[in-house]
Design a protein around this motif. Structure first.
Motif, PDB file in Angstrom:
ATOM      1  N   VAL A   1       0.855  -1.318  -0.149  1.00 41.35           N
ATOM      2  CA  VAL A   1      -0.022   0.076   0.117  1.00 41.35           C
ATOM      3  C   VAL A   1       0.737   1.178   0.010  1.00 41.35           C
ATOM      4  N   ALA A   2       0.684   2.267  -0.845  1.00 41.70           N
ATOM      5  CA  ALA A   2       1.633   3.200  -1.175  1.00 41.70           C
ATOM      6  C   ALA A   2       1.852   4.051   0.126  1.00 41.70           C
TER       7      ALA A   2
ATOM      8  N   LEU B   1      19.236 -10.412  -3.258  1.00 35.72           N
ATOM      9  CA  LEU B   1      18.080 -11.129  -2.982  1.00 35.72           C
ATOM     10  C   LEU B   1      17.081  -9.694  -2.377  1.00 35.72           C
ATOM     11  N   SER B   2      17.750  -8.701  -1.579  1.00 38.00           N
ATOM     12  CA  SER B   2      17.117  -7.666  -1.221  1.00 38.00           C
ATOM     13  C   SER B   2      16.748  -6.684  -2.245  1.00 38.00           C
ATOM     14  N   LYS B   3      17.875  -6.496  -3.172  1.00 36.02           N
ATOM     15  CA  LYS B   3      17.394  -5.812  -4.531  1.00 36.02           C
ATOM     16  C   LYS B   3      16.441  -6.002  -5.302  1.00 36.02           C
ATOM     17  N   VAL B   4      16.235  -7.570  -5.725  1.00 38.51           N
ATOM     18  CA  VAL B   4      15.440  -7.801  -6.395  1.00 38.51           C
ATOM     19  C   VAL B   4      13.854  -7.805  -6.133  1.00 38.51           C
ATOM     20  N   THR B   5      13.686  -8.299  -4.608  1.00 38.61           N
ATOM     21  CA  THR B   5      12.514  -8.133  -3.912  1.00 38.61           C
ATOM     22  C   THR B   5      11.986  -6.750  -3.671  1.00 38.61           C
ATOM     23  N   ALA B   6      12.931  -5.951  -3.646  1.00 40.13           N
ATOM     24  CA  ALA B   6      12.594  -4.517  -3.461  1.00 40.13           C
ATOM     25  C   ALA B   6      11.979  -4.238  -4.948  1.00 40.13           C
ATOM     26  N   ALA B   7      12.560  -4.355  -5.690  1.00 37.76           N
ATOM     27  CA  ALA B   7      12.083  -3.980  -7.282  1.00 37.76           C
ATOM     28  C   ALA B   7      10.674  -4.527  -7.237  1.00 37.76           C
ATOM     29  N   LYS B   8      10.578  -6.014  -6.975  1.00 36.18           N
ATOM     30  CA  LYS B   8       9.157  -6.600  -7.307  1.00 36.18           C
ATOM     31  C   LYS B   8       8.305  -5.886  -6.422  1.00 36.18           C
ATOM     32  N   ALA B   9       8.520  -5.366  -5.181  1.00 34.62           N
ATOM     33  CA  ALA B   9       7.493  -4.640  -4.294  1.00 34.62           C
ATOM     34  C   ALA B   9       6.963  -3.373  -4.852  1.00 34.62           C
ATOM     35  N   MET B  10       7.958  -2.739  -5.121  1.00 33.12           N
ATOM     36  CA  MET B  10       7.715  -1.364  -5.993  1.00 33.12           C
ATOM     37  C   MET B  10       6.941  -1.452  -7.024  1.00 33.12           C
ATOM     38  N   LYS B  11       7.047  -2.378  -7.808  1.00 30.99           N
ATOM     39  CA  LYS B  11       6.316  -2.588  -9.025  1.00 30.99           C
ATOM     40  C   LYS B  11       4.726  -2.905  -8.653  1.00 30.99           C
TER      41      LYS B  11
ATOM     42  N   VAL C   1       3.207  -2.256  -5.725  1.00 32.61           N
ATOM     43  CA  VAL C   1       2.625  -0.900  -5.395  1.00 32.61           C
ATOM     44  C   VAL C   1       2.193  -0.215  -6.330  1.00 32.61           C
ATOM     45  N   SER C   2       3.125   0.004  -7.310  1.00 35.92           N
ATOM     46  CA  SER C   2       2.740   1.051  -8.549  1.00 35.92           C
ATOM     47  C   SER C   2       1.652   0.503  -9.431  1.00 35.92           C
ATOM     48  N   GLN C   3       1.610  -0.740  -9.809  1.00 39.35           N
ATOM     49  CA  GLN C   3       0.449  -1.117 -10.485  1.00 39.35           C
ATOM     50  C   GLN C   3      -0.764  -1.054  -9.617  1.00 39.35           C
ATOM     51  N   LYS C   4      -0.764  -1.397  -8.283  1.00 43.72           N
ATOM     52  CA  LYS C   4      -2.014  -1.367  -7.473  1.00 43.72           C
ATOM     53  C   LYS C   4      -2.498   0.148  -7.487  1.00 43.72           C
ATOM     54  N   SER C   5      -1.519   1.073  -7.617  1.00 42.49           N
ATOM     55  CA  SER C   5      -1.856   2.623  -7.590  1.00 42.49           C
ATOM     56  C   SER C   5      -2.217   3.186  -8.958  1.00 42.49           C
ATOM     57  N   GLY C   6      -1.991   2.151  -9.815  1.00 42.99           N
ATOM     58  CA  GLY C   6      -2.217   2.944 -11.110  1.00 42.99           C
ATOM     59  C   GLY C   6      -1.124   3.567 -11.943  1.00 42.99           C
TER      60      GLY C   6
END
Length: 236
Positions: free
Chosen positions: A86-87, A124-134, A136-141
């Protein structure tokens, strides 16, 4: 040609290097029974009775001090998962951490967050962080990184108008390792990349960022594959 400038910061050995304010007024939630016993993004099993939390971008094993602004209660937690997706929420706390903050009934709380110790900047931290931001971005349009409303809240809550900030992207015991990161930042298009040498480490810092550009610079770092930086206010 861009140059790397080395600055020296004096610190006392008795003070923790990474006891820095991360968020002065952030919203946190908690998760419990539905996730108990399931795998976290770091690979370990979620235990709602441990003092842990989920964050979108901070490296796994980062130690945080979280203080409930409503009652002054504090808890130290360890980042071992990604979320909340959630943003406008910064952390998802374990049930045990939420209990210590006195927020079980409310479900959410306004808190301050300090980084006591930053975890290793693993792939692993970098990859999962990028996925998480993606996610959140998708959920918020797709508006999380550029939304004027989000930027206004960030500046109001954390970065007073007219203030200047240093964004620490990494810290290393050797200058060689620090220089490698600095060169990557320069190649990625970042300016004002400097070393700040303490008694024990070389900090790699993007210096003197104005308040209104802090969130934009942080998001640019994450998009370029760097970890969410540690933010320090510059003394005037």
């Amino acid at each position: 040609m861009k140059r790397i400038i080395i600055t020296i910061t004096l610190t006392f050995l008795c003070l923790p290097i990474f006891a820095e304010l991360y968020r002065s007024n952030a919203t946190v939630s908690f998760y419990a029974n539905d996730f108990h016993g399931k795998k976290t993004s770091s690979g370990e099993t979620f235990n709602m009775y441990d003092l842990t939390c989920a964050n979108k971008t901070l490296p796994f094993e980062t130690q945080l001090k979280v203080t409930n602004l409503a009652n002054g209660k504090s808890v130290t937690v360890r980042v071992n998962d990604r979320g909340p997706f959630v943003a406008d929420r910064e952390l998802d706390l374990s049930k045990a951490a939420a209990e210590k903050l006195g927020m079980i009934n409310s479900g959410t709380a306004q808190v301050s967050i300090e980084i006591l110790k930053r975890g290793p900047d693993t792939e692993l931290s970098k990859v999962t962080a990028a996925k998480a931001m993606k996610i959140v971005s998708q959920k918020s349009g797709g508006s999380v990184k550029t939304s004027p409303a989000n930027t206004k809240v960030a500046v109001q809550n954390n970065y007073p108008s007219g203030s200047r900030w240093d964004l620490q992207v990494g810290a290393f015991s050797t200058r060689e390792n620090a220089n490698q990161l600095a060169q990557k930042l320069l190649k990625a298009g970042f300016d004002e990349v400097v070393f700040q040498k303490t008694s024990t480490v070389y900090r790699v810092v993007i210096r003197n960022v104005p308040a209104e550009k802090v969130e934009k610079t942080k998001n640019k770092l994450i998009q370029a594959g760097f970890s969410d930086p540690l933010v320090r206010q510059r003394k005037i």
